[in-house]
Design an enzyme around this catalytic site. Structure first.
Site, PDB file in Angstrom:
ATOM      1  N   GLY A 250       0.874  -1.267  -0.075  1.00 28.58           N
ATOM      2  CA  GLY A 250      -0.008  -0.058   0.095  1.00 28.58           C
ATOM      3  C   GLY A 250       0.794   1.262   0.057  1.00 28.58           C
ATOM      4  O   GLY A 250       0.481   2.498  -0.224  1.00 28.58           O
ATOM      5  N   ARG A 251       2.120   1.190   0.249  1.00 31.74           N
ATOM      6  CA  ARG A 251       2.926   2.223   0.348  1.00 31.74           C
ATOM      7  C   ARG A 251       4.360   1.668  -0.057  1.00 31.74           C
ATOM      8  O   ARG A 251       5.463   2.458   0.561  1.00 31.74           O
ATOM      9  CB  ARG A 251       2.878   2.927   2.015  1.00 31.74           C
ATOM     10  CG  ARG A 251       3.512   2.046   2.680  1.00 31.74           C
ATOM     11  CD  ARG A 251       3.755   2.515   4.161  1.00 31.74           C
ATOM     12  NE  ARG A 251       3.364   1.014   4.936  1.00 31.74           N
ATOM     13  CZ  ARG A 251       3.776   1.150   6.255  1.00 31.74           C
ATOM     14  NH1 ARG A 251       4.374   2.133   6.933  1.00 31.74           N
ATOM     15  NH2 ARG A 251       3.626   0.073   6.873  1.00 31.74           N
TER      16      ARG A 251
ATOM     17  N   ASP B 260       1.169 -11.328   7.229  1.00 30.35           N
ATOM     18  CA  ASP B 260       1.722 -10.525   6.098  1.00 30.35           C
ATOM     19  C   ASP B 260       3.160 -10.060   6.434  1.00 30.35           C
ATOM     20  O   ASP B 260       3.960  -9.438   5.588  1.00 30.35           O
ATOM     21  CB  ASP B 260       0.889  -9.572   5.526  1.00 30.35           C
ATOM     22  CG  ASP B 260       0.495  -8.610   7.026  1.00 30.35           C
ATOM     23  OD1 ASP B 260      -0.064  -9.111   7.696  1.00 30.35           O
ATOM     24  OD2 ASP B 260       0.461  -7.278   6.542  1.00 30.35           O
ATOM     25  N   ASN B 261       3.576 -10.117   7.638  1.00 28.09           N
ATOM     26  CA  ASN B 261       5.069  -9.762   7.964  1.00 28.09           C
ATOM     27  C   ASN B 261       5.790 -10.867   8.532  1.00 28.09           C
ATOM     28  O   ASN B 261       6.813 -10.606   8.856  1.00 28.09           O
ATOM     29  CB  ASN B 261       4.787  -8.547   9.090  1.00 28.09           C
ATOM     30  CG  ASN B 261       3.741  -7.341   8.822  1.00 28.09           C
ATOM     31  OD1 ASN B 261       4.108  -7.138   7.732  1.00 28.09           O
ATOM     32  ND2 ASN B 261       3.539  -6.813  10.019  1.00 28.09           N
TER      33      ASN B 261
ATOM     34  N   LYS C   4       9.834   2.195  -0.092  1.00 24.91           N
ATOM     35  CA  LYS C   4       8.798   2.363   0.832  1.00 24.91           C
ATOM     36  C   LYS C   4       8.489   3.908   1.412  1.00 24.91           C
ATOM     37  O   LYS C   4       9.425   4.480   1.539  1.00 24.91           O
ATOM     38  CB  LYS C   4       9.428   1.372   2.053  1.00 24.91           C
ATOM     39  CG  LYS C   4       8.281   1.223   3.175  1.00 24.91           C
ATOM     40  CD  LYS C   4       8.636   0.241   4.204  1.00 24.91           C
ATOM     41  CE  LYS C   4       7.520   0.235   5.371  1.00 24.91           C
ATOM     42  NZ  LYS C   4       8.129  -0.405   6.575  1.00 24.91           N
TER      43      LYS C   4
ATOM     44  N   ASP D 191      -2.219   6.944   2.630  1.00 22.95           N
ATOM     45  CA  ASP D 191      -1.554   7.991   1.475  1.00 22.95           C
ATOM     46  C   ASP D 191      -0.322   7.374   0.653  1.00 22.95           C
ATOM     47  O   ASP D 191       0.066   8.038  -0.141  1.00 22.95           O
ATOM     48  CB  ASP D 191      -1.111   9.400   2.223  1.00 22.95           C
ATOM     49  CG  ASP D 191      -0.108   8.882   3.462  1.00 22.95           C
ATOM     50  OD1 ASP D 191       0.124   7.801   3.539  1.00 22.95           O
ATOM     51  OD2 ASP D 191       0.260  10.094   4.215  1.00 22.95           O
ATOM     52  N   GLY D 192      -0.182   6.221   1.081  1.00 24.63           N
ATOM     53  CA  GLY D 192       1.010   5.575   0.611  1.00 24.63           C
ATOM     54  C   GLY D 192       2.532   6.118   0.946  1.00 24.63           C
ATOM     55  O   GLY D 192       3.637   5.799   0.264  1.00 24.63           O
TER      56      GLY D 192
ATOM     57  N   ARG E 156      14.416  -0.169   0.390  1.00 25.45           N
ATOM     58  CA  ARG E 156      14.368  -1.599   1.288  1.00 25.45           C
ATOM     59  C   ARG E 156      14.963  -2.638   0.423  1.00 25.45           C
ATOM     60  O   ARG E 156      14.408  -2.885  -0.872  1.00 25.45           O
ATOM     61  CB  ARG E 156      13.140  -1.914   1.826  1.00 25.45           C
ATOM     62  CG  ARG E 156      13.396  -3.123   2.759  1.00 25.45           C
ATOM     63  CD  ARG E 156      12.265  -3.143   3.562  1.00 25.45           C
ATOM     64  NE  ARG E 156      10.762  -3.452   3.016  1.00 25.45           N
ATOM     65  CZ  ARG E 156       9.733  -3.349   3.734  1.00 25.45           C
ATOM     66  NH1 ARG E 156       9.697  -3.181   5.178  1.00 25.45           N
ATOM     67  NH2 ARG E 156       8.610  -3.645   3.078  1.00 25.45           N
TER      68      ARG E 156
ATOM     69  N   ASP F 248       9.653  -5.668   8.466  1.00 25.61           N
ATOM     70  CA  ASP F 248       8.702  -4.573   9.094  1.00 25.61           C
ATOM     71  C   ASP F 248       9.050  -4.135  10.310  1.00 25.61           C
ATOM     72  O   ASP F 248       8.359  -4.671  11.424  1.00 25.61           O
ATOM     73  CB  ASP F 248       7.144  -5.552   9.064  1.00 25.61           C
ATOM     74  CG  ASP F 248       5.930  -4.300   9.049  1.00 25.61           C
ATOM     75  OD1 ASP F 248       6.281  -3.194   9.251  1.00 25.61           O
ATOM     76  OD2 ASP F 248       5.030  -4.568   8.228  1.00 25.61           O
TER      77      ASP F 248
HETATM   78  P1  AMP Z   1       1.903  -3.130   8.123  1.00 24.41           P
HETATM   79  O1  AMP Z   1       1.314  -2.838   9.538  1.00 24.41           O
HETATM   80  O2  AMP Z   1       3.044  -2.154   7.910  1.00 24.41           O
HETATM   81  O3  AMP Z   1       2.348  -4.554   8.010  1.00 24.41           O
HETATM   82  O4  AMP Z   1       0.830  -2.669   6.949  1.00 24.41           O
HETATM   83  C1  AMP Z   1      -0.223  -3.561   6.881  1.00 24.41           C
HETATM   84  C2  AMP Z   1      -0.835  -2.879   5.370  1.00 24.41           C
HETATM   85  O5  AMP Z   1      -1.406  -1.518   5.442  1.00 24.41           O
HETATM   86  C3  AMP Z   1       0.144  -3.068   4.259  1.00 24.41           C
HETATM   87  O6  AMP Z   1      -0.787  -3.509   3.367  1.00 24.41           O
HETATM   88  C4  AMP Z   1       0.618  -1.618   4.118  1.00 24.41           C
HETATM   89  O7  AMP Z   1       1.063  -1.576   2.490  1.00 24.41           O
HETATM   90  C5  AMP Z   1      -0.617  -0.873   4.350  1.00 24.41           C
HETATM   91  N1  AMP Z   1      -0.377   0.499   4.773  1.00 24.41           N
HETATM   92  C6  AMP Z   1       0.146   0.746   5.957  1.00 24.41           C
HETATM   93  N2  AMP Z   1       0.622   2.239   5.826  1.00 24.41           N
HETATM   94  C7  AMP Z   1       0.181   2.563   4.746  1.00 24.41           C
HETATM   95  C8  AMP Z   1      -0.091   4.108   4.162  1.00 24.41           C
HETATM   96  N3  AMP Z   1       0.479   5.055   4.709  1.00 24.41           N
HETATM   97  N4  AMP Z   1      -0.533   4.169   3.167  1.00 24.41           N
HETATM   98  C9  AMP Z   1      -1.044   3.001   2.345  1.00 24.41           C
HETATM   99  N5  AMP Z   1      -1.157   1.768   2.909  1.00 24.41           N
HETATM  100  C10 AMP Z   1      -0.497   1.554   4.150  1.00 24.41           C
HETATM  101 MG    MG Z   2       3.833  -5.131   6.759  1.00 24.38          MG
END
Ligand code: AMP
Ligand code: MG
Length: 499
Positions: free
Chosen positions: A89-90, A249-250, A110, A122-123, A173, A259
């Site tokens: 997502g980002r 997913d991590n 990232k 917001d990615g 990364r 992560d």
């Molecule tokens: P994480 O908790 O970092 O493992 O992220 C979980 C999910 O949320 C993943 O699919 C990320 O890509 C998405 N995600 C986290 N932060 C953002 C962000 N700022 N914008 C878009 N997607 C995000």
């Molecule tokens: Mg993650």
């Protein structure tokens, strides 16, 4: 010649594995840092990466020749509940390169803007989160753990809106791959057996080529991943590392740590320690990590069921047998590491009480995890075999940490046990120093570095800390500040995702 010699195997997989997507350009990219050693390993000229052209690539403002930017799709169990649609997502995968070591590496940005998987996000990434991942992942590498790494980071000249507005940044990364348990879960949930087969082949060829001649390829993969994760999580436990967000997913199929959101290295030891601000139930507490890894691997096995065997019952039996080996494998790896931390060639059955009692005393006395073990290494040296306390010597951490009296009876028993070893005291101490680091990314030091950069644009504390963490096993009294546990007012109790 291209600046980066891309060879993008994931982008050659079927279209449903990813979405093609360019990074979104940022307003004013400025370099923070380039990882010279890693760039060189990847065959990238570090000086080019530091140039305006390299900075533009690290920011996502320019696409290097040969890159095929994609956002990969995955699903995952987050805190135990299944989320069928996650994905980068980002993050955007620029492509892959073969390193000087012959290993294939992903190069990913990232914080590089929205993708089809952003789910309203917001990615983008705030500077603090980028620096945190840079520091902790590079520290993990220096500590000898398999981990994703940081090739470089840039500021964007843009603000990201969180609870407040924060400066934005992009992290570059590097990982052996970003394929997660959740990647398999995504296709399993769609009953896309063909995709599961493709993914098994891809991951085996990439990470476990020695398994390619086994009859049951998915089973061979499951076995390898279970072993890799057992070894990884054992190493986390041995260093007092709390991942904080062990969602499926991590967890990478490559067995690398990924992560670095709400992670933390413990200061004082307690098995129930939790730092993550979002982990209300303590699901991912220090002491739960092996059990959670086991649970996640069961989720991988579940996802692989359709390709493990044509007969569903036999598939379940194969998966179960395989997953059942995790606790034993973890315990073996953990005991081996604990033996090394304690200066023993092997942790015999009767030594388990000795090890358990130490941990219990550490918890009761709220002893610093890192320095307790380091101090034991000081005490294991030649000439100290029968002394319980050692004068303050060069190279010892005596000034930073003294063994409390409550530990003296335990110390005496440990020294008796050491006397039964066939190694010399010198050998034991050298081995203990190599297993018990003195410099870890302490939460208060990480916070200090992040704050200076975020609030004052001062990157000196970040750069200094990174340098100290690159040599975690060699104590230098001049750097004592970086080995010292936090004062009460410096203690960090919570860490944040910083997403
Ligand atoms: P994480 O908790 O970092 O493992 O992220 C979980 C999910 O949320 C993943 O699919 C990320 O890509 C998405 N995600 C986290 N932060 C953002 C962000 N700022 N914008 C878009 N997607 C995000
Ligand atoms: Mg993650």
């Amino acid at each position: 010649m291209n600046a980066i010699a891309f060879d993008n195997s994931y982008a050659r997989l079927p279209d449903r594995f990813f979405s093609r997507r360019q990074p979104t350009a940022v307003a004013d990219p400025r370099p923070i840092r380039v990882n010279h050693a890693l760039a060189t390993l990847l065959g990238i000229d570090p000086h080019w990466l530091e140039s305006a052209e390299g900075t533009a690539v690290l920011a996502g403002n320019a696409t290097p020749e040969g890159a095929e930017p994609i956002a990969t799709v995955y699903a995952g169990h987050q805190f135990g509940s299944y989320n069928p649609q996650l994905g980068d997502g980002r993050a955007i995968l620029l492509g892959e390169v073969i390193g000087a070591d012959g290993q294939r590496y992903d190069i990913q940005l990232k914080g590089s803007g929205p993708t089809p998987y952003s789910r309203g996000g917001d990615g983008r990434a705030p500077l603090g989160a980028v620096l945190r991942e840079y520091l902790v992942s590079e520290s993990m590498h220096a500590l000898g753990l398999p981990t994703t790494r940081a090739l470089g980071a840039v500021t964007t000249g843009e603000q990201v809106a969180r609870e407040s507005f924060l400066p934005g940044a992009v992290l570059c990364r590097v990982a052996q791959s970003h394929i997660r348990i959740g990647t398999f879960q995504f296709f399993a949930a769609r009953q896309d057996t063909e995709a599961l087969r493709v993914l098994v082949d891809h991951v085996l060829a990439r990470h476990y080529p020695d398994a390619l001649d086994e009859d049951n390829q998915p089973l061979a993969l499951l076995r390898r991943v279970i072993s890799a994760q057992a070894s990884l999580v054992a190493q986390w436990q041995l260093l007092g590392f709390i991942h904080g967000v062990m969602n499926t997913d991590n967890m990478l199929l490559s067995g690398e740590t990924i992560d670095y959101g709400p992670c933390a290295f413990m200061d004082d030891f307690h098995p129930d320690k939790v730092y993550s601000s979002i982990d209300h139930g303590g699901r991912y507490a220090y002491g739960n990590q092996p059990g959670i890894a086991h649970w996640n691997l069961a989720a991988l096995a579940q996802a692989l069921l359709p390709v493990l065997h044509d007969d569903p019952e036999q598939a379940v039996a194969l998966a179960q047998d395989c997953v059942d080996t995790f606790p034993e494998q973890f315990t073996r790896a953990h005991r081996k590491g604990l033996a090394r931390k304690l200066g023993l060639a092997e942790l015999l059955e009767e030594d388990r009480t000795l090890a358990d009692e130490l941990l219990q005393l550490m918890a009761e006395q709220q002893l610093d995890f890192t320095l307790t073990f380091r101090r034991l290494a000081d005490l294991a040296g030649p000439g100290n075999e029968s002394s319980l306390k050692l004068p303050d010597e060069d190279g010892s951490v005596a000034r930073l940490f003294e063994i409390p009296d409550a530990l003296l009876p335990w110390l005496a028993r440990w020294q008796q046990r050491l006397a039964q070893e066939t190694t010399t005291a010198g050998e034991r101490q050298a081995s203990m120093y190599a297993a018990n680091p003195v410099f870890i990314p302490r939460n208060h030091l990480v916070e200090e570095a992040l704050q200076a950069a975020t609030e004052k644009g001062d990157f000196a504390p970040f750069n200094t800390l990174l340098k100290v963490l690159a040599r975690p096993f060699a104590f230098d009294a001049a750097l004592a500040r970086f080995a010292t546990p936090p004062k009460p007012e410096q203690v960090v109790r919570q860490t944040f995702c910083g997403t």
